[in-house]
Design a protein around this motif. Structure first.
Motif, mmCIF file in Angstrom:
data_model
loop_
_atom_site.group_PDB
_atom_site.id
_atom_site.type_symbol
_atom_site.label_atom_id
_atom_site.label_comp_id
_atom_site.label_asym_id
_atom_site.label_seq_id
_atom_site.Cartn_x
_atom_site.Cartn_y
_atom_site.Cartn_z
ATOM 1 N N THR A 222 0.830 -1.204 0.000
ATOM 2 C CA THR A 222 0.000 0.000 0.000
ATOM 3 C C THR A 222 0.865 1.255 0.000
ATOM 4 O O THR A 222 0.605 2.220 -0.730
ATOM 5 C CB THR A 222 -0.931 0.018 1.231
ATOM 6 O OG1 THR A 222 -1.745 -1.153 1.212
ATOM 7 C CG2 THR A 222 -1.808 1.252 1.236
ATOM 8 N N ALA A 224 3.968 1.536 -1.052
ATOM 9 C CA ALA A 224 4.655 1.653 -2.341
ATOM 10 C C ALA A 224 3.722 2.188 -3.421
ATOM 11 O O ALA A 224 4.111 3.036 -4.238
ATOM 12 C CB ALA A 224 5.213 0.283 -2.756
ATOM 13 N N ILE A 225 2.475 1.716 -3.414
ATOM 14 C CA ILE A 225 1.496 2.190 -4.396
ATOM 15 C C ILE A 225 1.181 3.662 -4.168
ATOM 16 O O ILE A 225 1.114 4.461 -5.106
ATOM 17 C CB ILE A 225 0.216 1.341 -4.318
ATOM 18 C CG1 ILE A 225 0.497 -0.096 -4.769
ATOM 19 C CG2 ILE A 225 -0.888 1.942 -5.187
ATOM 20 C CD1 ILE A 225 -0.627 -1.059 -4.474
ATOM 21 N N TYR A 227 3.056 5.920 -2.813
ATOM 22 C CA TYR A 227 4.188 6.763 -3.177
ATOM 23 C C TYR A 227 4.389 6.866 -4.683
ATOM 24 O O TYR A 227 5.092 7.765 -5.152
ATOM 25 C CB TYR A 227 5.463 6.259 -2.485
ATOM 26 C CG TYR A 227 5.970 7.244 -1.453
ATOM 27 C CD1 TYR A 227 5.146 7.641 -0.416
ATOM 28 C CD2 TYR A 227 7.249 7.788 -1.540
ATOM 29 C CE1 TYR A 227 5.585 8.562 0.517
ATOM 30 C CE2 TYR A 227 7.700 8.703 -0.614
ATOM 31 C CZ TYR A 227 6.870 9.090 0.409
ATOM 32 O OH TYR A 227 7.292 10.013 1.319
ATOM 33 N N SER A 228 3.773 5.958 -5.443
ATOM 34 C CA SER A 228 3.828 6.107 -6.892
ATOM 35 C C SER A 228 3.166 7.406 -7.321
ATOM 36 O O SER A 228 3.586 8.050 -8.290
ATOM 37 C CB SER A 228 3.150 4.916 -7.577
ATOM 38 O OG SER A 228 1.737 4.940 -7.396
ATOM 39 N N SER A 345 5.621 0.058 6.575
ATOM 40 C CA SER A 345 5.053 1.086 5.704
ATOM 41 C C SER A 345 6.148 2.009 5.168
ATOM 42 O O SER A 345 6.186 2.314 3.968
ATOM 43 C CB SER A 345 4.002 1.896 6.473
ATOM 44 O OG SER A 345 3.492 2.940 5.674
ATOM 45 N N GLY A 348 8.133 0.308 2.614
ATOM 46 C CA GLY A 348 7.415 0.308 1.343
ATOM 47 C C GLY A 348 7.604 1.615 0.581
ATOM 48 O O GLY A 348 7.766 1.616 -0.649
ATOM 49 N N GLN A 349 7.585 2.738 1.312
ATOM 50 C CA GLN A 349 7.850 4.035 0.682
ATOM 51 C C GLN A 349 9.244 4.060 0.068
ATOM 52 O O GLN A 349 9.447 4.566 -1.042
ATOM 53 C CB GLN A 349 7.709 5.149 1.713
ATOM 54 C CG GLN A 349 6.302 5.329 2.249
ATOM 55 C CD GLN A 349 6.224 6.413 3.303
ATOM 56 O OE1 GLN A 349 7.084 7.280 3.385
ATOM 57 N NE2 GLN A 349 5.193 6.367 4.125
ATOM 58 N N SER A 352 9.353 2.055 -3.206
ATOM 59 C CA SER A 352 8.523 2.474 -4.334
ATOM 60 C C SER A 352 9.330 2.901 -5.556
ATOM 61 O O SER A 352 9.119 2.375 -6.659
ATOM 62 C CB SER A 352 7.568 3.592 -3.906
ATOM 63 O OG SER A 352 6.697 3.932 -4.961
ATOM 64 N N LEU A 356 9.458 0.945 -9.130
ATOM 65 C CA LEU A 356 8.785 1.608 -10.247
ATOM 66 C C LEU A 356 9.720 2.456 -11.109
ATOM 67 O O LEU A 356 9.384 2.770 -12.250
ATOM 68 C CB LEU A 356 7.635 2.475 -9.723
ATOM 69 C CG LEU A 356 6.522 1.717 -9.001
ATOM 70 C CD1 LEU A 356 5.501 2.691 -8.411
ATOM 71 C CD2 LEU A 356 5.834 0.741 -9.945
ATOM 72 N N ALA A 372 1.691 0.097 -11.043
ATOM 73 C CA ALA A 372 1.122 0.335 -9.719
ATOM 74 C C ALA A 372 -0.340 -0.098 -9.674
ATOM 75 O O ALA A 372 -0.814 -0.638 -8.663
ATOM 76 C CB ALA A 372 1.256 1.808 -9.356
#
Length: 388
Positions: A222, A224-225, A227-228, A345, A348-349, A352, A356, A372
């Motif tokens: 979540t 990572a998504i 931060y896209s 979390s 994940g950031q 990202s 990507l 994403a």
């Protein structure tokens, strides 16, 4: 204690928990607007200087699980209060430093104390509230974090416009919060220490359960998504639509605002109506849909609508994931599990752009946002298949 005093005490505790949690967002939010001025005045290398506003994500990811374990063994207030005090010290120290490496070290230590604030405040939350009330408080905390992502950059930029060093003085707000926490949570401070003999083994057991591992992976995914959008949407607006920083700021603020409102007002209600898994799956679906449409939209107003829907999806996903983590954790290790969730979390950031970034070189913005989107669809589909 009278009913009025009970209500006032409850409000004070809620304020402290939300305010302390917001300090996590403040770490990068205050420094980011003044970074260009810092680079110019102190003549820092541009490639290295970006680490000044990103190093905290790594140290939060590293220290929040460790300090969550300490909070379970020693009590959450014993972690929260020192972390708030040290947060003020390391944060304000940036105003007096001109050497890059010393400034970087202070920022890293600030991130470590933010990890302690996350662990301590989540530990207090876990010990004070039952499951249903805890879910609502977690939703409030998620909303506060999201809204803080709007307020603190504006505040840091405004204060920093007077002088960049003044922005670092804002971190001193953590010190009065430490005093308020000591006064507001006396029963946690004075409570007899629990038996901690089996905490380590219990923590390992819970972490290795499929349910908790799945939730932690979803938390990282979540982040990572999300931060896209934070990283690549402003680039898309600038390069493809020739829009400036104001338009970028409004787009990100729109996403953050709708995420905050959804977290506070809609996450719990939808979870009760459709189940927590159903609400999370719906959120992932909304995120996937809007990510897919971004490269197809040429009008800024349509992009704002897309950002609003994305924020709604994110506001459904994150608080319900943390609520699920809390519910899956025994009380004696709840601080550790939730702190690991916070660290996951931030990790994940960090991941990202690693995941990507290559897509930008090979597939452009369409490749980035479509990838994403697929990640969100897979996550939502996985949850739907697990629903009874």
């Amino acid at each position: 204690m009278t009913d009025t005093k009970l209500v006032q005490s409850e409000r004070m505790r809620l304020f402290i928990i939300l305010a302390a949690g917001s300090l996590i967002t403040m770490v990068g939010g205050v420094a980011s607007p003044v970074l260009p001025e810092v680079i110019t005045v102190l003549d820092f290398d541009r490639a290295l200087a970006g680490n000044l506003v990103s190093i905290h994500a790594l140290t939060i990811a590293l220290f929040s699980p460790i300090l969550g374990f300490v909070a379970d063994k020693m009590g959450p207030l014993r972690v929260l209060v020192p972390s708030l005090v040290l947060y003020s010290i390391f944060g304000v120290a940036g105003a007096f430093l001109s050497d890059f490496w010393l400034l970087l070290a202070s920022r890293a230590l600030l991130g470590a104390t933010a990890g302690g604030i996350a662990a301590g405040s989540l530990g207090v939350l876990g010990k004070l509230y039952d499951q249903e009330r805890r879910a609502q408080i977690i939703a409030y905390a998620t909303a506060a974090l999201t809204i803080a992502g709007i307020v603190f950059p504006l505040l840091g930029g405004t204060v920093g416009s007077l002088h960049w060093r003044y922005a670092f003085a804002l971190y001193s707000i953590a010190f009065p919060l430490a005093i308020m926490a000591v006064l507001a949570f006396p029963e946690i401070k004075n409570r007899r220490k629990p038996n901690t003999t089996n905490i380590s083994s219990e923590l390992k057991r819970v972490l290795l359960t499929a349910r908790v591992l799945e939730l932690l992976i979803l938390v990282a995914l979540t982040a990572a998504i999300m931060y896209s959008v934070v990283i690549y949407a402003p680039m898309y607006l600038k390069e493809e639509l020739q829009l400036g920083t104001v338009a970028n700021g409004v787009l990100l603020a729109t996403r953050a605002l709708t995420a905050g409102l959804t977290s506070a007002l809609g996450a719990k209600k939808l979870a009760k109506r459709y189940s927590i898994q159903g609400a999370i799956a719906l959120g992932f679906g909304l995120m996937a849909l809007t990510l897919f449409t971004i490269p197809l939209l040429d009008y800024y107003l349509l992009l704002l609508v897309s950002a609003s829907i994305f924020g709604m999806g994110f506001g459904l996903v994150l608080p319900n994931l943390y609520s699920s983590l809390s519910n899956a954790s025994p009380q004696e290790i709840r601080s550790s599990i939730l702190a690991i969730g916070i660290g996951t979390s931030f990790f994940g950031q960090f991941l990202s752009p690693v995941l990507l970034g290559p897509m930008l070189n090979h597939g452009g913005f369409t490749g980035v946002f479509n990838t994403a989107s697929v990640m969100a669809l897979l996550a939502g589909g996985f949850l739907l298949r697990r629903m009874p």
